[in-house]
Design a protein around this motif. Structure first.
Motif, PDB file in Angstrom:
ATOM      1  N   PHE A 115       0.801  -1.216   0.000  1.00 40.66           N
ATOM      2  CA  PHE A 115       0.000   0.000   0.000  1.00 40.66           C
ATOM      3  C   PHE A 115       0.839   1.274   0.000  1.00 40.66           C
ATOM      4  N   THR A 116       2.105   1.162  -0.403  1.00 39.57           N
ATOM      5  CA  THR A 116       2.938   2.354  -0.516  1.00 39.57           C
ATOM      6  C   THR A 116       2.447   3.208  -1.684  1.00 39.57           C
ATOM      7  N   PRO A 117       2.773   4.511  -1.696  1.00 40.75           N
ATOM      8  CA  PRO A 117       2.385   5.349  -2.844  1.00 40.75           C
ATOM      9  C   PRO A 117       2.857   4.781  -4.176  1.00 40.75           C
ATOM     10  N   GLY A 118       4.063   4.191  -4.192  1.00 38.13           N
ATOM     11  CA  GLY A 118       4.563   3.612  -5.440  1.00 38.13           C
ATOM     12  C   GLY A 118       3.732   2.428  -5.893  1.00 38.13           C
ATOM     13  N   ALA A 119       3.373   1.555  -4.951  1.00 36.98           N
ATOM     14  CA  ALA A 119       2.548   0.387  -5.291  1.00 36.98           C
ATOM     15  C   ALA A 119       1.176   0.831  -5.782  1.00 36.98           C
ATOM     16  N   VAL A 120       0.615   1.844  -5.136  1.00 39.26           N
ATOM     17  CA  VAL A 120      -0.695   2.346  -5.549  1.00 39.26           C
ATOM     18  C   VAL A 120      -0.625   3.000  -6.922  1.00 39.26           C
ATOM     19  N   ALA A 121       0.459   3.718  -7.189  1.00 41.89           N
ATOM     20  CA  ALA A 121       0.614   4.360  -8.503  1.00 41.89           C
ATOM     21  C   ALA A 121       0.589   3.321  -9.626  1.00 41.89           C
ATOM     22  N   ARG A 122       1.180   2.158  -9.373  1.00 45.95           N
ATOM     23  CA  ARG A 122       1.170   1.096 -10.387  1.00 45.95           C
ATOM     24  C   ARG A 122      -0.228   0.521 -10.596  1.00 45.95           C
ATOM     25  N   LEU A 123      -1.090   0.698  -9.602  1.00 41.44           N
ATOM     26  CA  LEU A 123      -2.467   0.194  -9.710  1.00 41.44           C
ATOM     27  C   LEU A 123      -3.400   1.168 -10.422  1.00 41.44           C
ATOM     28  N   ARG A 124      -2.995   2.414 -10.620  1.00 40.21           N
ATOM     29  CA  ARG A 124      -3.901   3.437 -11.138  1.00 40.21           C
ATOM     30  C   ARG A 124      -4.566   3.060 -12.462  1.00 40.21           C
ATOM     31  N   PRO A 125      -3.837   2.490 -13.431  1.00 43.33           N
ATOM     32  CA  PRO A 125      -4.529   2.088 -14.671  1.00 43.33           C
ATOM     33  C   PRO A 125      -5.656   1.081 -14.404  1.00 43.33           C
ATOM     34  N   TYR A 126      -5.427   0.167 -13.470  1.00 43.65           N
ATOM     35  CA  TYR A 126      -6.457  -0.815 -13.120  1.00 43.65           C
ATOM     36  C   TYR A 126      -7.632  -0.122 -12.433  1.00 43.65           C
ATOM     37  N   LEU A 127      -7.349   0.781 -11.502  1.00 43.82           N
ATOM     38  CA  LEU A 127      -8.410   1.510 -10.809  1.00 43.82           C
ATOM     39  C   LEU A 127      -9.253   2.307 -11.798  1.00 43.82           C
ATOM     40  N   THR A 128      -8.596   2.931 -12.751  1.00 42.06           N
ATOM     41  CA  THR A 128      -9.308   3.726 -13.756  1.00 42.06           C
ATOM     42  C   THR A 128     -10.195   2.842 -14.627  1.00 42.06           C
ATOM     43  N   ALA A 129      -9.665   1.682 -15.021  1.00 39.50           N
ATOM     44  CA  ALA A 129     -10.439   0.771 -15.875  1.00 39.50           C
ATOM     45  C   ALA A 129     -11.668   0.249 -15.140  1.00 39.50           C
ATOM     46  N   VAL A 130     -11.517  -0.102 -13.863  1.00 40.35           N
ATOM     47  CA  VAL A 130     -12.658  -0.593 -13.087  1.00 40.35           C
ATOM     48  C   VAL A 130     -13.700   0.508 -12.929  1.00 40.35           C
ATOM     49  N   THR A 131     -13.257   1.723 -12.634  1.00 43.08           N
ATOM     50  CA  THR A 131     -14.178   2.852 -12.474  1.00 43.08           C
ATOM     51  C   THR A 131     -14.947   3.114 -13.763  1.00 43.08           C
ATOM     52  N   ASP A 132     -14.247   3.132 -14.880  1.00 45.62           N
ATOM     53  CA  ASP A 132     -14.910   3.368 -16.171  1.00 45.62           C
ATOM     54  C   ASP A 132     -15.939   2.283 -16.470  1.00 45.62           C
ATOM     55  N   GLU A 133     -15.574   1.045 -16.205  1.00 42.95           N
ATOM     56  CA  GLU A 133     -16.498  -0.055 -16.483  1.00 42.95           C
ATOM     57  C   GLU A 133     -17.764   0.066 -15.641  1.00 42.95           C
ATOM     58  N   LEU A 134     -17.609   0.441 -14.381  1.00 39.62           N
ATOM     59  CA  LEU A 134     -18.777   0.586 -13.503  1.00 39.62           C
ATOM     60  C   LEU A 134     -19.663   1.754 -13.950  1.00 39.62           C
ATOM     61  N   LEU A 135     -19.046   2.857 -14.343  1.00 39.21           N
ATOM     62  CA  LEU A 135     -19.824   4.027 -14.752  1.00 39.21           C
ATOM     63  C   LEU A 135     -20.449   3.848 -16.132  1.00 39.21           C
ATOM     64  N   ASP A 136     -19.940   2.915 -16.913  1.00 39.90           N
ATOM     65  CA  ASP A 136     -20.563   2.618 -18.213  1.00 39.90           C
ATOM     66  C   ASP A 136     -22.002   2.149 -18.042  1.00 39.90           C
ATOM     67  N   ALA A 137     -22.316   1.608 -16.867  1.00 43.38           N
ATOM     68  CA  ALA A 137     -23.672   1.089 -16.630  1.00 43.38           C
ATOM     69  C   ALA A 137     -24.664   2.206 -16.299  1.00 43.38           C
ATOM     70  N   TRP A 138     -24.174   3.419 -16.018  1.00 43.22           N
ATOM     71  CA  TRP A 138     -25.066   4.540 -15.743  1.00 43.22           C
ATOM     72  C   TRP A 138     -25.658   5.050 -17.052  1.00 43.22           C
ATOM     73  N   VAL A 139     -26.965   5.134 -17.111  1.00 41.35           N
ATOM     74  CA  VAL A 139     -27.654   5.586 -18.317  1.00 41.35           C
ATOM     75  C   VAL A 139     -28.138   7.026 -18.113  1.00 41.35           C
ATOM     76  N   PRO A 140     -27.699   7.960 -18.942  1.00 40.41           N
ATOM     77  CA  PRO A 140     -28.132   9.354 -18.783  1.00 40.41           C
ATOM     78  C   PRO A 140     -29.649   9.469 -18.712  1.00 40.41           C
ATOM     79  N   GLY A 141     -30.107  10.189 -17.699  1.00 40.67           N
ATOM     80  CA  GLY A 141     -31.534  10.407 -17.526  1.00 40.67           C
ATOM     81  C   GLY A 141     -32.230   9.371 -16.673  1.00 40.67           C
ATOM     82  N   GLU A 142     -31.568   8.228 -16.427  1.00 40.17           N
ATOM     83  CA  GLU A 142     -32.177   7.173 -15.617  1.00 40.17           C
ATOM     84  C   GLU A 142     -31.500   7.096 -14.243  1.00 40.17           C
TER      85      GLU A 142
END
Length: 391
Positions: A100-127
């Motif tokens: 959980f060091t800053p360096g270890a977390v920095a290496r995880l950022r692409p994965y964190l971003t991909a998971v976040t994007d995938e989850l938000l893809d399920a949000w439908v505008p207006g619903e």
């Protein structure tokens, strides 16, 4: 006298209660369960001092030795790293810090971003969407389960057990959940031994089986702590923080236009509505005077980061959300040797979540009146049951 930390109104909004208590004294005795009372620390200076005072022990095994509590927590929960003092605490913490060091977390950022994007893809505008069930829970659960090597099919059960562990005033549910999650992780450890992988859990198994620096009980206990604590704080950070942003007109648009503001915004959101309302149990090994109050030896002590972070003596106009505020020294992650191990990961998940929401849904708004929102009934953490929003 009723316990102010168990009042239904406290779960909806603890800050008036904290302010009233702090105005009387920054440290005072409050009633607790089982006929025992505790000393509650609500002042910032006093909380910061208490977090680092070696006379306030976390060794709950020693505290409850010989006492009939009527509880049946699994030892993996009751004797976790959170319930230890140095040198045992130092040894256990050193085995997981590198993940959980800053360096270890920095290496995880692409994965964190991909998971976040995938989850938000399920949000439908207006619903309408539930920001807790569709983002604040699955993002950190997915990440910590990925790190520990928990199979996808088991992640819903993990979240259920975690919820049960924080059920305030319901000891039977808490005890049952402690056995369920500990038994599950003991089985998972056995499975990882048979089929090793590159997960953090296998790193801990190697520390146990190779250098023999962990007992089997310590191994399972660390796994339980990482699994539960690894997502609870972040879930509440995202949920509480998003609600605060939605109640501050123009904040999401500002984050969209100034993405670099997200790091400072997360710290202010942590200060403003702390994911941890009251920190885990401590007790005085000898008499301690704190904030002008003498705490007798043997007394339980509860430190309230949620209260300390709204102390006007440290943060002027503390009930106002200010994304430009200097939040240096906020206590949302604790302080001292027990400061939240996963703080760098939680912050990164929060920054990515808020930055991505602001970029994709700058006009996001609540789908229900704030008065209809339901808060979880837990003294330890502070979080929403659901957060209906409309993209």
């Amino acid at each position: 006298m009723n316990n102010p930390l168990q009042d239904p109104g406290f779960f909806r909004n603890p800050y008036p209660t904290f302010a009233a208590l702090r105005s009387t004294s920054p440290v005072q005795q409050v009633p607790g369960g089982g006929g025992r009372s505790s000393y509650l620390v609500t002042g910032y200076a006093e909380a910061r001092a208490a977090f680092t005072d070696p006379r306030l022990s976390k060794d709950t095994v020693a505290f409850f030795a010989g006492k009939d509590t009527g509880r049946h927590l699994h030892p993996a929960v009751s004797r976790s790293m959170l319930a230890t003092d140095p040198p045992r605490h130092t040894r256990l913490r050193s085995l997981v810090t590198k993940a959980f060091t800053p360096g270890a977390v920095a290496r995880l950022r692409p994965y964190l971003t991909a998971v976040t994007d995938e989850l938000l893809d399920a949000w439908v505008p207006g619903e309408p969407a539930d920001a807790i069930g569709s983002l604040a829970v699955p993002l950190p659960v997915t990440v910590i389960c990925h790190l520990l090597g928990v199979p996808d099919a088991d992640r819903a059960a993990v979240r259920t057990w975690s919820n049960e562990l924080f059920a305030a005033g319901q000891p039977e549910r808490i005890d049952a959940a402690s056995h369920a999650v500990a038994d599950y992780l003991a089985d998972l450890v056995a499975a990882k031994r048979r089929t090793p992988d590159d997960s953090l859990l296998n790193d801990l198994i190697r520390a146990r089986d190779g250098a023999d620096r962990l007992s089997e009980d310590e191994l399972v206990s660390l796994a339980v702590l990482l699994l539960v604590a690894g997502h609870e704080t972040t879930t509440n950070l995202i949920g509480n923080g998003l609600l605060a942003l939605l109640q501050m007109p123009g904040s999401l648009r500002r984050l969209r236009d100034e993405p670099g503001l997200a790091d400072a915004a997360v710290d202010e959101l942590l200060r403003y509505d702390s994911p941890v309302s009251t920190a885990t149990f401590r007790f005085a090994t000898e008499a301690v005077t704190l904030g002008g109050t003498e705490i007798p030896a043997g007394s339980p002590v509860l430190i309230a980061p949620g209260a300390a972070n709204r102390d006007p003596a440290r943060f002027p106009d503390p009930d106002r959300l200010d994304l430009d505020r200097d939040t240096t020294g906020h206590l949302a992650f604790g302080h001292g040797i027990h400061r939240c191990l996963g703080a760098p990961l939680a912050r990164a998940e929060g920054v990515i979540a808020f930055r991505t929401i602001a970029a994709r849904y700058p006009d996001l708004h609540l789908a229900v009146p704030t008065g209809e929102l339901e808060w979880r009934h837990t003294r330890l953490t502070r979080g929403l049951v659901a957060l209906p929003v409309r993209p």
